[in-house]
Design a protein around this motif. Sequence first.
Motif, PDB file in Angstrom:
ATOM      1  N   TYR A  45       1.520  16.166  -3.379  1.00 45.07           N
ATOM      2  CA  TYR A  45       2.423  15.028  -3.188  1.00 45.07           C
ATOM      3  C   TYR A  45       2.105  14.257  -1.898  1.00 45.07           C
ATOM      4  O   TYR A  45       2.264  13.044  -1.849  1.00 45.07           O
ATOM      5  N   GLY A  46       1.641  14.943  -0.879  1.00 49.84           N
ATOM      6  CA  GLY A  46       1.284  14.286   0.379  1.00 49.84           C
ATOM      7  C   GLY A  46       0.140  13.301   0.236  1.00 49.84           C
ATOM      8  O   GLY A  46      -0.041  12.426   1.079  1.00 49.84           O
ATOM      9  N   ASP A  47      -0.636  13.427  -0.842  1.00 46.59           N
ATOM     10  CA  ASP A  47      -1.749  12.519  -1.099  1.00 46.59           C
ATOM     11  C   ASP A  47      -1.373  11.358  -2.008  1.00 46.59           C
ATOM     12  O   ASP A  47      -2.241  10.624  -2.464  1.00 46.59           O
ATOM     13  N   LEU A  48      -0.067  11.205  -2.297  1.00 43.24           N
ATOM     14  CA  LEU A  48       0.398  10.114  -3.146  1.00 43.24           C
ATOM     15  C   LEU A  48       0.281   8.803  -2.383  1.00 43.24           C
ATOM     16  O   LEU A  48       0.902   8.611  -1.349  1.00 43.24           O
ATOM     17  N   ALA A  49      -0.563   7.919  -2.881  1.00 42.20           N
ATOM     18  CA  ALA A  49      -0.747   6.599  -2.276  1.00 42.20           C
ATOM     19  C   ALA A  49      -0.070   5.556  -3.150  1.00 42.20           C
ATOM     20  O   ALA A  49       0.216   5.791  -4.318  1.00 42.20           O
ATOM     21  N   PHE A  50       0.173   4.376  -2.572  1.00 40.73           N
ATOM     22  CA  PHE A  50       0.819   3.329  -3.351  1.00 40.73           C
ATOM     23  C   PHE A  50      -0.097   2.820  -4.460  1.00 40.73           C
ATOM     24  O   PHE A  50       0.332   2.592  -5.582  1.00 40.73           O
ATOM     25  N   ILE A  51      -1.360   2.629  -4.138  1.00 40.21           N
ATOM     26  CA  ILE A  51      -2.288   1.998  -5.075  1.00 40.21           C
ATOM     27  C   ILE A  51      -3.686   2.556  -4.855  1.00 40.21           C
ATOM     28  O   ILE A  51      -4.023   2.973  -3.752  1.00 40.21           O
ATOM     29  N   SER A  55      -5.328   7.883  -4.217  1.00 36.58           N
ATOM     30  CA  SER A  55      -4.132   8.675  -4.461  1.00 36.58           C
ATOM     31  C   SER A  55      -4.555   9.905  -5.253  1.00 36.58           C
ATOM     32  O   SER A  55      -4.998   9.812  -6.389  1.00 36.58           O
ATOM     33  N   HIS A  56      -4.449  11.066  -4.630  1.00 30.68           N
ATOM     34  CA  HIS A  56      -4.911  12.299  -5.280  1.00 30.68           C
ATOM     35  C   HIS A  56      -3.752  13.171  -5.728  1.00 30.68           C
ATOM     36  O   HIS A  56      -3.949  14.348  -6.026  1.00 30.68           O
ATOM     37  N   ALA A  57      -2.561  12.612  -5.793  1.00 33.07           N
ATOM     38  CA  ALA A  57      -1.406  13.351  -6.299  1.00 33.07           C
ATOM     39  C   ALA A  57      -1.575  13.553  -7.795  1.00 33.07           C
ATOM     40  O   ALA A  57      -2.077  12.677  -8.502  1.00 33.07           O
ATOM     41  N   MET A  58      -1.145  14.727  -8.284  1.00 33.50           N
ATOM     42  CA  MET A  58      -1.345  15.081  -9.691  1.00 33.50           C
ATOM     43  C   MET A  58      -0.016  15.463 -10.333  1.00 33.50           C
ATOM     44  O   MET A  58       0.561  16.501 -10.018  1.00 33.50           O
ATOM     45  N   GLN A  64      -3.404  12.228 -12.686  1.00 33.76           N
ATOM     46  CA  GLN A  64      -3.443  11.582 -11.377  1.00 33.76           C
ATOM     47  C   GLN A  64      -2.457  10.424 -11.381  1.00 33.76           C
ATOM     48  O   GLN A  64      -2.391   9.653 -12.337  1.00 33.76           O
ATOM     49  N   VAL A  65      -1.652  10.315 -10.318  1.00 35.26           N
ATOM     50  CA  VAL A  65      -0.647   9.258 -10.247  1.00 35.26           C
ATOM     51  C   VAL A  65      -0.687   8.551  -8.904  1.00 35.26           C
ATOM     52  O   VAL A  65      -1.196   9.077  -7.917  1.00 35.26           O
ATOM     53  N   SER A  66      -0.139   7.365  -8.908  1.00 31.61           N
ATOM     54  CA  SER A  66       0.079   6.602  -7.684  1.00 31.61           C
ATOM     55  C   SER A  66       1.520   6.114  -7.728  1.00 31.61           C
ATOM     56  O   SER A  66       2.182   6.190  -8.765  1.00 31.61           O
ATOM     57  N   MET A  67       1.997   5.606  -6.616  1.00 33.03           N
ATOM     58  CA  MET A  67       3.351   5.048  -6.603  1.00 33.03           C
ATOM     59  C   MET A  67       3.451   3.883  -7.587  1.00 33.03           C
ATOM     60  O   MET A  67       4.446   3.746  -8.292  1.00 33.03           O
ATOM     61  N   LEU A  68       2.404   3.062  -7.654  1.00 37.10           N
ATOM     62  CA  LEU A  68       2.402   1.924  -8.563  1.00 37.10           C
ATOM     63  C   LEU A  68       2.541   2.386 -10.013  1.00 37.10           C
ATOM     64  O   LEU A  68       3.328   1.823 -10.774  1.00 37.10           O
ATOM     65  N   LEU A  69       1.822   3.415 -10.403  1.00 38.17           N
ATOM     66  CA  LEU A  69       1.910   3.921 -11.774  1.00 38.17           C
ATOM     67  C   LEU A  69       3.303   4.482 -12.055  1.00 38.17           C
ATOM     68  O   LEU A  69       3.862   4.252 -13.131  1.00 38.17           O
ATOM     69  N   ASN A  70       3.875   5.198 -11.097  1.00 37.08           N
ATOM     70  CA  ASN A  70       5.239   5.702 -11.275  1.00 37.08           C
ATOM     71  C   ASN A  70       6.238   4.560 -11.435  1.00 37.08           C
ATOM     72  O   ASN A  70       7.156   4.637 -12.258  1.00 37.08           O
ATOM     73  N   ILE A  71       6.052   3.506 -10.669  1.00 34.75           N
ATOM     74  CA  ILE A  71       6.937   2.339 -10.764  1.00 34.75           C
ATOM     75  C   ILE A  71       6.784   1.668 -12.129  1.00 34.75           C
ATOM     76  O   ILE A  71       7.778   1.249 -12.738  1.00 34.75           O
ATOM     77  N   VAL A  72       5.558   1.587 -12.640  1.00 30.58           N
ATOM     78  CA  VAL A  72       5.338   1.020 -13.980  1.00 30.58           C
ATOM     79  C   VAL A  72       6.113   1.845 -15.013  1.00 30.58           C
ATOM     80  O   VAL A  72       6.778   1.295 -15.888  1.00 30.58           O
ATOM     81  N   VAL A 119      -6.763   0.681  -9.752  1.00 33.16           N
ATOM     82  CA  VAL A 119      -5.586   0.472  -8.906  1.00 33.16           C
ATOM     83  C   VAL A 119      -4.423   1.403  -9.254  1.00 33.16           C
ATOM     84  O   VAL A 119      -3.579   1.686  -8.411  1.00 33.16           O
ATOM     85  N   PHE A 120      -4.384   1.904 -10.503  1.00 32.44           N
ATOM     86  CA  PHE A 120      -3.289   2.788 -10.904  1.00 32.44           C
ATOM     87  C   PHE A 120      -3.583   4.259 -10.618  1.00 32.44           C
ATOM     88  O   PHE A 120      -2.753   5.118 -10.856  1.00 32.44           O
ATOM     89  N   ALA A 121      -4.774   4.573 -10.119  1.00 31.84           N
ATOM     90  CA  ALA A 121      -5.210   5.944  -9.847  1.00 31.84           C
ATOM     91  C   ALA A 121      -5.213   6.773 -11.129  1.00 31.84           C
ATOM     92  O   ALA A 121      -4.566   7.802 -11.230  1.00 31.84           O
ATOM     93  N   LEU A 122      -5.962   6.305 -12.123  1.00 29.95           N
ATOM     94  CA  LEU A 122      -6.029   6.978 -13.415  1.00 29.95           C
ATOM     95  C   LEU A 122      -7.208   7.945 -13.457  1.00 29.95           C
ATOM     96  O   LEU A 122      -8.283   7.636 -12.959  1.00 29.95           O
ATOM     97  N   ASN A 123      -6.988   9.106 -14.075  1.00 30.49           N
ATOM     98  CA  ASN A 123      -8.095  10.016 -14.336  1.00 30.49           C
ATOM     99  C   ASN A 123      -8.318  10.079 -15.839  1.00 30.49           C
ATOM    100  O   ASN A 123      -7.636   9.409 -16.618  1.00 30.49           O
ATOM    101  N   LEU A 124      -9.258  10.904 -16.275  1.00 33.74           N
ATOM    102  CA  LEU A 124      -9.593  10.973 -17.694  1.00 33.74           C
ATOM    103  C   LEU A 124      -8.405  11.434 -18.536  1.00 33.74           C
ATOM    104  O   LEU A 124      -8.176  10.911 -19.635  1.00 33.74           O
TER     105      LEU A 124
END
Length: 152
Positions: A45-51, A55-58, A64-72, A119-124
């Motif tokens: 969670y400490g690696d959660l970036a906005f965009i 952002s290496h939060a999982m 993989q998530v970012s704040m932007l993806l969570n907001i979407v 920009v959304f920090a998407l993984n496979l």
Amino acid sequence: MTTAASHAHGVHFGRRDVQNVAMGAGAITLLVGALGFVPGITAAYGDLAFIGPDSHAMFLGVFQVSMLLNIVHLIVGAVGLTMARTYSGARSFLLWSGVLYVALGIYGFAVGTASAANVFALNLADNWAFAALGLVMMACSWLFTRHAPDET
């Protein structure tokens, strides 16, 4: 004696099936967006970036998530709950949010995981999940409305 309540085909709890499906999809999407901000459910969670791909939060240790993806997800979920109030709104929500998620999956495949365009920090796993989710939502928009009369 029967325990089943009498109701019209495709109508449950005063709502049509497509409305119930849209309400469920909106609620789950809203929940996923909110849980993406919860440490423990979101690993690193400490690696959660906005965009961006930094952002290496999982989420659940897989996605993989970012704040932007969570907001979407939060926005899509809120829109789903709102649009599920009517038959036509529910159908439109399932169709167009399905299109959005398929496009998000394709976008993730196209830009790759390490690209600055990610920009959304998407993984496979995200890409496949979004593509599948979008197709299921679009299918539901058709399957749950193909025999229903038009809303008056």
